[in-house]
Scaffold this motif. Structure first.
Motif, PDB file in Angstrom:
ATOM      1  N   HIS A  35       0.852  -1.189   0.000  1.00  0.00           N
ATOM      2  CA  HIS A  35       0.000   0.000   0.000  1.00  0.00           C
ATOM      3  C   HIS A  35       0.886   1.237   0.000  1.00  0.00           C
ATOM      4  O   HIS A  35       1.800   1.359   0.812  1.00  0.00           O
ATOM      5  CB  HIS A  35      -0.902  -0.017   1.242  1.00  0.00           C
TER       6      HIS A  35
ATOM      7  N   GLU B 241       0.335   4.552   0.687  1.00  0.00           N
ATOM      8  CA  GLU B 241       0.290   5.493   1.799  1.00  0.00           C
ATOM      9  C   GLU B 241       0.751   4.862   3.107  1.00  0.00           C
ATOM     10  O   GLU B 241       1.367   5.517   3.936  1.00  0.00           O
ATOM     11  CB  GLU B 241      -1.120   6.062   1.983  1.00  0.00           C
ATOM     12  N   ARG B 242       0.458   3.593   3.308  1.00  0.00           N
ATOM     13  CA  ARG B 242       0.785   2.968   4.591  1.00  0.00           C
ATOM     14  C   ARG B 242       2.220   2.476   4.663  1.00  0.00           C
ATOM     15  O   ARG B 242       2.883   2.629   5.672  1.00  0.00           O
ATOM     16  CB  ARG B 242      -0.147   1.787   4.848  1.00  0.00           C
TER      17      ARG B 242
ATOM     18  N   ARG C 152       6.401   5.389   3.985  1.00  0.00           N
ATOM     19  CA  ARG C 152       7.244   5.337   5.191  1.00  0.00           C
ATOM     20  C   ARG C 152       8.715   5.128   4.851  1.00  0.00           C
ATOM     21  O   ARG C 152       9.593   5.608   5.561  1.00  0.00           O
ATOM     22  CB  ARG C 152       6.797   4.219   6.113  1.00  0.00           C
TER      23      ARG C 152
END
Length: 82
Positions: A23, A25-26, A30
């Motif tokens: 994913h 965004e998740r 990061r």
């Protein structure tokens, strides 16, 4: 477990599944691989990072329905033949 063609196929399916569930965004943002990190200018050759991000996006887009079908087939085969 023997080294068979089915185990190679199952390994490839698991790797494609792993790419498909990433994913942006998740997880990818990061580690610095978000949506806006791979954008280059017009006429610039895309770097390795941009090409890998493009591969991840295309696998998620193109392989969604075939992965569902192939995963279902693998589950049925495992249930039938152990």
């Amino acid at each position: 477990m023997a080294f068979t063609l089915y185990s190679l196929l199952q390994t490839a399916i698991l790797c494609v599944n792993a790419i498909a569930v990433l994913h942006e965004e998740r997880f990818l943002s990061r580690i610095g691989w978000g949506v806006d990190q791979g954008v280059g200018g017009f006429g610039d050759d895309p770097g390795v990072k941009a090409q890998i991000l493009n591969l991840i996006r295309s696998v998620r887009t193109v392989m969604r329905v075939p992965l569902i079908i192939v995963n279902t087939g693998c589950i049925v085969l495992l249930l039938l033949f152990g």
